[in-house]
Motif scaffolding. Structure first.
Motif, PDB file in Angstrom:
ATOM      1  N   TYR A 112      63.263  78.256  20.963  1.00 55.64           N
ATOM      2  CA  TYR A 112      62.719  78.247  22.328  1.00 55.64           C
ATOM      3  C   TYR A 112      63.826  78.303  23.378  1.00 55.64           C
ATOM      4  N   TYR A 113      64.867  77.457  23.215  1.00 56.17           N
ATOM      5  CA  TYR A 113      65.944  77.453  24.220  1.00 56.17           C
ATOM      6  C   TYR A 113      66.962  78.563  23.998  1.00 56.17           C
ATOM      7  N   SER A 114      67.002  79.125  22.788  1.00 59.86           N
ATOM      8  CA  SER A 114      68.022  80.147  22.502  1.00 59.86           C
ATOM      9  C   SER A 114      67.555  81.546  22.838  1.00 59.86           C
ATOM     10  N   VAL A 169      75.784  68.223  30.660  1.00 61.71           N
ATOM     11  CA  VAL A 169      75.352  68.662  29.327  1.00 61.71           C
ATOM     12  C   VAL A 169      73.889  69.100  29.410  1.00 61.71           C
ATOM     13  N   GLY A 170      73.603  70.284  28.861  1.00 60.05           N
ATOM     14  CA  GLY A 170      72.233  70.816  28.890  1.00 60.05           C
ATOM     15  C   GLY A 170      71.834  71.210  30.295  1.00 60.05           C
ATOM     16  N   ALA A 171      72.477  72.218  30.854  1.00 60.00           N
ATOM     17  CA  ALA A 171      72.318  72.529  32.285  1.00 60.00           C
ATOM     18  C   ALA A 171      71.144  73.447  32.594  1.00 60.00           C
ATOM     19  N   GLY A 172      70.352  73.815  31.606  1.00 57.62           N
ATOM     20  CA  GLY A 172      69.130  74.594  31.866  1.00 57.62           C
ATOM     21  C   GLY A 172      69.398  75.879  32.621  1.00 57.62           C
ATOM     22  N   SER A 173      68.713  76.056  33.744  1.00 57.53           N
ATOM     23  CA  SER A 173      68.863  77.285  34.531  1.00 57.53           C
ATOM     24  C   SER A 173      70.137  77.261  35.369  1.00 57.53           C
ATOM     25  N   VAL A 230      58.454  72.309  34.898  1.00 58.43           N
ATOM     26  CA  VAL A 230      59.353  72.210  36.055  1.00 58.43           C
ATOM     27  C   VAL A 230      60.139  70.915  35.939  1.00 58.43           C
ATOM     28  N   THR A 231      61.446  70.991  36.095  1.00 59.96           N
ATOM     29  CA  THR A 231      62.264  69.779  36.073  1.00 59.96           C
ATOM     30  C   THR A 231      62.700  69.455  37.509  1.00 59.96           C
ATOM     31  N   ALA A 232      63.248  68.255  37.700  1.00 59.19           N
ATOM     32  CA  ALA A 232      63.595  67.803  39.058  1.00 59.19           C
ATOM     33  C   ALA A 232      64.500  68.800  39.808  1.00 59.19           C
ATOM     34  N   GLY A 237      73.437  64.265  32.397  1.00 62.81           N
ATOM     35  CA  GLY A 237      72.414  64.989  31.632  1.00 62.81           C
ATOM     36  C   GLY A 237      71.051  64.719  32.235  1.00 62.81           C
ATOM     37  N   ASN A 238      70.367  65.759  32.662  1.00 61.78           N
ATOM     38  CA  ASN A 238      69.005  65.593  33.144  1.00 61.78           C
ATOM     39  C   ASN A 238      68.048  66.214  32.131  1.00 61.78           C
ATOM     40  N   GLU A 239      67.105  65.424  31.675  1.00 59.96           N
ATOM     41  CA  GLU A 239      66.143  65.876  30.658  1.00 59.96           C
ATOM     42  C   GLU A 239      66.862  66.503  29.456  1.00 59.96           C
ATOM     43  N   LEU A 240      67.913  65.861  29.043  1.00 59.66           N
ATOM     44  CA  LEU A 240      68.673  66.320  27.884  1.00 59.66           C
ATOM     45  C   LEU A 240      68.190  65.618  26.608  1.00 59.66           C
ATOM     46  N   THR A 270      71.910  82.057  25.875  1.00 56.51           N
ATOM     47  CA  THR A 270      71.169  82.767  26.930  1.00 56.51           C
ATOM     48  C   THR A 270      71.127  81.913  28.196  1.00 56.51           C
ATOM     49  N   LEU A 271      71.014  80.600  28.030  1.00 59.47           N
ATOM     50  CA  LEU A 271      71.016  79.750  29.232  1.00 59.47           C
ATOM     51  C   LEU A 271      72.394  79.732  29.882  1.00 59.47           C
ATOM     52  N   ARG A 272      73.432  79.784  29.075  1.00 56.13           N
ATOM     53  CA  ARG A 272      74.787  79.850  29.646  1.00 56.13           C
ATOM     54  C   ARG A 272      74.927  81.068  30.546  1.00 56.13           C
ATOM     55  N   ILE A 315      80.449  72.620  31.810  1.00 54.90           N
ATOM     56  CA  ILE A 315      79.058  72.668  31.359  1.00 54.90           C
ATOM     57  C   ILE A 315      79.064  72.858  29.844  1.00 54.90           C
ATOM     58  N   LEU A 316      78.383  71.941  29.154  1.00 58.78           N
ATOM     59  CA  LEU A 316      78.195  72.103  27.716  1.00 58.78           C
ATOM     60  C   LEU A 316      76.732  72.471  27.507  1.00 58.78           C
ATOM     61  N   GLU A 317      76.505  73.683  27.066  1.00 63.01           N
ATOM     62  CA  GLU A 317      75.130  74.179  26.907  1.00 63.01           C
ATOM     63  C   GLU A 317      75.006  74.800  25.529  1.00 63.01           C
ATOM     64  N   ILE A 318      74.037  74.323  24.776  1.00 64.97           N
ATOM     65  CA  ILE A 318      73.872  74.760  23.399  1.00 64.97           C
ATOM     66  C   ILE A 318      73.342  76.207  23.318  1.00 64.97           C
ATOM     67  N   SER A 319      72.607  76.641  24.361  1.00 65.53           N
ATOM     68  CA  SER A 319      71.958  77.949  24.323  1.00 65.53           C
ATOM     69  C   SER A 319      72.807  79.011  25.035  1.00 65.53           C
ATOM     70  N   LEU A 379      63.524  74.860  18.506  1.00 59.45           N
ATOM     71  CA  LEU A 379      64.122  74.901  19.842  1.00 59.45           C
ATOM     72  C   LEU A 379      65.447  75.671  19.886  1.00 59.45           C
ATOM     73  N   TYR A 380      66.246  75.567  18.795  1.00 58.86           N
ATOM     74  CA  TYR A 380      67.636  76.031  18.922  1.00 58.86           C
ATOM     75  C   TYR A 380      68.097  77.027  17.864  1.00 58.86           C
ATOM     76  N   ALA A 381      67.229  77.521  16.996  1.00 56.87           N
ATOM     77  CA  ALA A 381      67.677  78.535  16.024  1.00 56.87           C
ATOM     78  C   ALA A 381      68.281  79.697  16.825  1.00 56.87           C
TER      79      ALA A 381
HETATM   80  C1  LIG Z   1      64.640  70.181  29.005  1.00 51.97           C
HETATM   81  S1  LIG Z   1      66.029  71.198  29.260  1.00 51.97           S
HETATM   82  C2  LIG Z   1      66.682  70.515  30.773  1.00 51.97           C
HETATM   83  C3  LIG Z   1      67.529  71.472  31.543  1.00 51.97           C
HETATM   84  C4  LIG Z   1      68.135  70.967  32.860  1.00 51.97           C
HETATM   85  N1  LIG Z   1      69.003  69.845  32.657  1.00 51.97           N
HETATM   86  C5  LIG Z   1      67.069  70.652  33.871  1.00 51.97           C
HETATM   87  O1  LIG Z   1      66.935  69.480  34.228  1.00 51.97           O
HETATM   88  O2  LIG Z   1      66.382  71.570  34.320  1.00 51.97           O
HETATM   89  C6  LIG Z   1      67.175  70.678  28.017  1.00 51.97           C
HETATM   90  C7  LIG Z   1      68.511  71.396  28.057  1.00 51.97           C
HETATM   91  O3  LIG Z   1      69.418  70.754  27.169  1.00 51.97           O
HETATM   92  C8  LIG Z   1      70.061  71.741  26.358  1.00 51.97           C
HETATM   93  N2  LIG Z   1      70.533  71.006  25.153  1.00 51.97           N
HETATM   94  C9  LIG Z   1      69.797  70.350  24.254  1.00 51.97           C
HETATM   95  N3  LIG Z   1      70.572  69.734  23.334  1.00 51.97           N
HETATM   96  C10 LIG Z   1      71.836  69.978  23.698  1.00 51.97           C
HETATM   97  C11 LIG Z   1      73.112  69.586  23.164  1.00 51.97           C
HETATM   98  N4  LIG Z   1      73.206  68.819  22.091  1.00 51.97           N
HETATM   99  N5  LIG Z   1      74.216  70.007  23.803  1.00 51.97           N
HETATM  100  C12 LIG Z   1      74.129  70.788  24.913  1.00 51.97           C
HETATM  101  N6  LIG Z   1      72.965  71.193  25.451  1.00 51.97           N
HETATM  102  C13 LIG Z   1      71.828  70.786  24.863  1.00 51.97           C
HETATM  103  C14 LIG Z   1      69.010  72.809  26.219  1.00 51.97           C
HETATM  104  O4  LIG Z   1      69.502  74.048  25.799  1.00 51.97           O
HETATM  105  C15 LIG Z   1      68.473  72.841  27.663  1.00 51.97           C
HETATM  106  O5  LIG Z   1      69.322  73.549  28.524  1.00 51.97           O
END
Ligand SMILES: C[S@@+](CC[C@H](N)C(=O)[O-])C[C@H]1O[C@@H](n2cnc3c(N)ncnc32)[C@H](O)[C@@H]1O
Length: 390
Positions: free
Chosen positions: A56-58, A103-107, A71-73, A173-176, A136-138, A130-134, A49-51
């Motif tokens: 996948y997310y990077s 945290v993990g703000a996706g799109s 699709v997320t909410a 965090g949604n779906e984090l 490209t998503l940032r 916003i704390l986002e690990i990826s 997911l994160y390499a």
């Molecule tokens: C399933 S997606 C959900 C994205 C968004 N919250 C949504 O509901 O559409 C998971 C997100 O969490 C991020 N993520 C996962 N682990 C993380 C961490 N430890 N810190 C920050 N972001 C993280 C991913 O890069 C991705 O943006």
């Protein structure tokens, strides 16, 4: 030659996608070789997911929405973010001059709609972190703000790590948690096995090793029958503890799919909760399409609540997404939809159905709130608070 197996029922990756996946496969293979033949599944999931640049997310794949894999909410429309904003106003009023951290703000869909609603309600926070690990998503989040809410960009700040101690406000965090690497195990008569991933005959294969002390101890507590395969979200629990360490006053609000512990480790779920999403098809083989598909596990909310409370937070609420949204101003949001605008009305109705119906996201998705220094009852849990079921 590509080493990605062909799954006839799934759409096939393009040659470019296969080439990208191959680079990630080579990177994981090298780590497996260095580790002596196998790595824990949690490490495999982390790399898949994160390499950097390849996971996948990077990597640059679309991921969210109709053009992506799931699709997320927040991707359905603005309703989810608007209700969440109503709940957060209640907290922001009680905690003047506090901030919000997503945290993990996706799109970026949630952040944009959420801030626009807070602005409409007259409660914009000074800072939206916003704390986002990826990376490209940032970039994608920044571009979405530039397109839909440029004037709010001054308040948005991207972080590389959790803020230092003393944070006051709301952590969202949604779906984090479902996207955090999980430990996989199999129970047996000898204290249990850690499920690992190796490489053999040109493909990834499952391996097993004796459980570590931490895994063994958890398996004793769970008391499962032999042969039970499932996951433990050690990384998600650790992350909740880290948030507890920095939260001076405020609320950690998490939305995700999952169950209380006794349902998570139910006899009928003896193969675990691991799921993969690839172009809107769900399947259970994480060794396939490496780096091209999402890998996810459900959340054990009992373990999350325990991690938070043991780290000093109060368990403020736990309920279904449907009841949370209804308690958080869904009726007010509905009242703003113009009934004579047939298109807007249909879009709203479809969105609410997806978010709240029990066979859609309404019941499987849950909301948990943990907090420190919060005296009030949160609106989102006023219709039903199931925290005593955790
Ligand atoms: C399933 S997606 C959900 C994205 C968004 N919250 C949504 O509901 O559409 C998971 C997100 O969490 C991020 N993520 C996962 N682990 C993380 C961490 N430890 N810190 C920050 N972001 C993280 C991913 O890069 C991705 O943006």
């Amino acid at each position: 030659m590509s080493r990605i197996p062909n799954a006839p029922s799934l759409p096939q990756p393009t040659p470019e996608e296969r080439a990208l996946s191959q680079r990630l496969i080579d990177l994981i293979r090298a780590e497996i070789a260095r580790a002596g033949g196998a790595i824990p599944f949690a490490r495999f999931m982390d790399l898949a997911l994160y390499a950097p640049e390849l996971g996948y997310y990077s990597a640059g794949k679309h991921k969210f929405g109709v053009e992506g894999d799931f699709v997320t909410a927040p991707e359905l429309g603005a309703v989810f973010a608007q209700c969440l904003a109503h709940q957060c106003v209640q907290i922001l009023v009680a905690l003047p001059n506090s901030d919000i951290l997503e945290v993990g703000a996706g799109s970026g869909a949630l952040a944009v709609q959420f801030l626009l609603e807070l602005e409409r309600l007259g409660h914009l926070p000074e800072n939206y972190f916003i704390l986002e690990i990826s990376s490209t998503l940032r970039a994608r989040q920044r571009a979405l703000f530039a397109e839909l809410a440029t004037h709010l960009l001054v308040r948005v700040h991207w972080l590389d790590t959790l803020p230092s101690a003393g944070f006051r406000g709301i952590v969202l965090g949604n779906e984090l948690l479902d996207a955090m690497p999980a430990e996989r195990f199999r129970t047996d008569a000898h204290g249990g096995a850690q499920i690992q991933v190796g490489w053999e005959n040109n493909r990834f294969v499952w391996r097993e090793a004796r459980a570590s002390d931490a895994l063994r101890d958890r398996l004793v507590t769970l008391g499962l029958p032999d042969g039970y395969v499932s996951e433990i979200g050690f990384a998600a629990e650790g992350w909740v503890r880290n948030v507890a360490d920095i939260l001076e006053q405020g609320v950690l609000l998490l939305v995700d799919y999952g169950f209380p512990g006794h349902e998570f480790y139910h006899p009928q779920r003896a193969a675990g909760t691991l799921m993969c999403h690839y172009r809107h098809r769900a399947h259970d083989d994480p060794l396939l399409f490496v780096g091209l598909q999402d890998i996810t596990v459900h959340v054990d909310f009992t373990a999350i609540a325990k991690a938070g409370t043991e780290a000093g937070l109060d368990l403020l609420g736990y309920t279904s997404q449907a009841l949370f949204l209804l308690g958080s101003g869904l009726e007010d949001v509905a009242a703003r939809v113009d009934p004579t605008d047939a298109r807007a009305h249909l879009q709203f109705t479809n969105e609410v159905k997806k978010l709240t119906l029990p066979h859609e996201m309404g019941e499987l998705f849950k909301v948990i709130a943990l907090g420190r220094g919060i005296e009030m009852s949160l609106a989102g849990f006023r219709l039903q608070n199931r925290r005593d079921r955790l």
